[in-house]
Design an enzyme around this catalytic site. Sequence first.
Site, PDB file in Angstrom:
ATOM      1  CG  ASP A 262      -2.264   0.661   0.933  1.00  0.00           C
ATOM      2  OD1 ASP A 262      -2.222   1.819   0.484  1.00  0.00           O
ATOM      3  OD2 ASP A 262      -3.331   0.070   1.172  1.00  0.00           O
ATOM      4  CG  HIS A 289      -0.872   1.814  -3.209  1.00  0.00           C
ATOM      5  ND1 HIS A 289      -2.107   1.582  -2.653  1.00  0.00           N
ATOM      6  CD2 HIS A 289      -0.560   0.688  -3.910  1.00  0.00           C
ATOM      7  CE1 HIS A 289      -2.524   0.366  -2.990  1.00  0.00           C
ATOM      8  NE2 HIS A 289      -1.600  -0.198  -3.752  1.00  0.00           N
TER       9      HIS A 289
END
Length: 902
Positions: A262, A289
């Site tokens: 993430d 991310h």
Amino acid sequence: MMSQHKYLPATCVAAVMTALLFSGTANAQDSRQVKEPQTPAICIVLAAQMESGKAGAESRAPDTQLLQTAIDACRPGQAVRLRSRNGKTAFVSGALQLRSGVSLLIDSGVTLYASTRPLDYDRGAGTCGTNDDKGKGCKPFITIDHAKGSGIYGEGVIDGQGGERISGKEESWWQIARRAQRENNRQNVPRLIEITQSNDITLHNITLRNSPNFHVTLNQVDGFTAWGVRIDTPANARNTDGIDPISSRNITIANSYIRTGDDNVAIKAGNNGPTENITIRNNHFYSGHGMSIGSETNGGVSNVLIENLSMDGTTSGLRIKSDISRGGLVQNISYRNVCIRNVKAPIDFDTHYGKTATGDLIPQYRNIKLEHVQSLTPGKIILRGYDAARPIQFALQDVSVADKSSSQFEHVQLAGSDKVIFDSLAANPQQCTQAFAAYPELQTVSKRPQLDAQTARDFAYAEVLKYAGLPGKEQISPWDPRSEPIAADPQLTPDYIVDANAVPDGVRIFRQVQAAVNQAITDLDKGKTSRQRIHIFIKPGTYRELVYVPDTTVPITLYGSDAATTRITVNLDAATTGSSYTAQFSAQFSGTHQSIKAMHEGLKDRPTLGTFGTAVLWVKSPGFQAKNLTIENAYNKDKGNARADCQPGNCPDENSIYARSQMVHHQALAVMLDGADKSHFDGVRMLGFQDTLYMKSGKDGQTARQFFQRSYIEGDVDFIFGDATAYFFETEIKTLGERNSSYVGAPSTNVKSRYGFVFDHCRFTHDGSSHALAGKFSLARQWFHNERCTPYAPVPVPGYDCQIGEVDQFNSPTGTIRRQTLESVGKMVVMNSVIGAHINKKQPWSDWNKKGTLPYRPAQFSSDDYWANLLAAKIDPIKQMGYAGPFSPVRIFLAEFNNTEE
């Protein structure tokens, strides 16, 4: 030459501009002055009892109570150290809490595994390890709450075991997180590290991997440093953010490597207040991310500096995300020197993150500055302000994206322009050439072992100096030199006086130090003195002579009034021939006592003197003392020592197979203590380059103890060496840095000897040379005494083999090495001392020569390392070395305690 520009339609981006700067971004960073953290003192050392392979699948948590009890027993400012033991490298624990001021230090090669049992984290409702509408049923693995000055240090690993099957279930933590995503509910899984309402928290050099959920979250934290941290979790592991500062301030994330499932870093500000004063510098991101701000920004995010960042393979690059359900003011954000490649959305500033979000918390992004930012591969550029009244306000300077990138722009206000224009990559093609780095491999061996407070007491002055005897058979024989100050009585009348300007009488007054020593020994031999100690006072002056002190029945003291003006100096090196030595010094020893003459005669017929013939002061007398003197070997002092081991036409590569064995060597001793037990030096300056101070044990390795206080020793290579027991107290150790490598110590202590060298309350300084400032010098390398070949690693010689034998020899391609040589392991402890920037911070203890050369031996930090290295070399410690088994308790070879760094 004009810059290359390209104006593109709204669906494409690729060109240049230099814009006005927003004044607000100038103050965007951590308000603290952040330096690399230093490891705290150790309160207790815990040894691993489990192998890593077995620990990975272990469901229970056998070490929880052990670890928590140790943490609770530590005083603020100290750390619990986790170390390996006899091949055991793993701990398995349930939820832990670090107390205020208490830290955790995990050695290289050691892994702390989080238990896979949900009950080890459950908050009491029995929901940990399940999915529901709340998702708050698990405590974190490590909690730091209402603490100050706590941290996690070391080159080791904390493994959350997110991909392992949960005990009693058929899924892993990550699998139930994916199922929660499909079922539109929340997973109850533990975070790895959660820091709340705390101050001055540190993560240093630690590796965090496989977290079930977020790796590190900060909530209402003031002062946090992550330095040299490695985060490593698969790209498909859901909700495994790297580091998330939330409603916190004064945060630095530096020199770290993050690949995860993430956000690599996500700066958030929720209902608990703003997040401000953030520095994110010199980092590398991989899967994840990206570098995110949001999505919660309703508390306000401001004063953020992100510089020297590479992102390779993240889904998003530079990202600010929020929406009306959680939006707020994001301002004074500066991105500088950022390199991006293989990223789907290199720049993504979006105020409409949640497609179905509702509310009235409107996101506003203003004073955003991008400077020297490159995206090397095509991707999507998203810039979406909220509306015309609340556009994204930002500035560009030297920002470029690859051709064929797409764009989505809405409500954007660019400083100095009404168009969003980027540089062509051709305008600055070199910016990102060196920016990307491979994810670093973990070290498998601790390079900086630390003592705990209890073990450090074993290296106190009184302990080290109270033992004497043969190696492994030492008995208590107390000696306390500090209780007997040297020549401290102001009414003391010296037995002999040395004065370079006096008229000598041949009885009590002399112009040479050696003449006074000779007379003292002659008078002793004739029974003319009944004193318990002979004092020889040396008046200020420069005495260009050798001083040899043989074994005497009454100890001798040489002392002056001022070391700065009282100097004994000679220029003599190991390559000096015996004939040259005789020509220079035979007159000095003519007519001396037979014991002194014997020392001289043992040298004069040598082809070359060798190291041990070069001492300016050579002492064999037990109980010898010296005070307020300078002893100098002046070899190369007039021109420097950088090429001392080479002669024109005879300077082979020091990294070659034969290393330095074919070079002309120029070791030059200032002081040699030759089996002289209970030698005491106070306020003495010892000057040289290579091999300044040599300390030798007595016959058959009998303990020879030396004590140095308030003294000064300088040199460049192995300049404090030998197999004696030596204690250095309140002494300056100065490294002269003209060479490109340097080693303070070269101990050759026997493996069975209780102690080697101990430095306590000392200062390790340097001369400010460029090599010193590079910070690559070493505290020590363990002298591989008498080696002719190495059994510790292959050498690129066809048919090479080195086996244990009766002699040290090498007749290519085979050789033998004696047990005695293998047992010369070298021991050195540095404690309560100040270590200068010239010493390598991550690896202050060096191997002996390079791997792949004949003299190579790896640094050995303890008897466990020694045993493991013998086994790896296919030497049977029991059958071939005669040991009953591994040393127990473990014997310390190299270690530190409570040091500080300049």
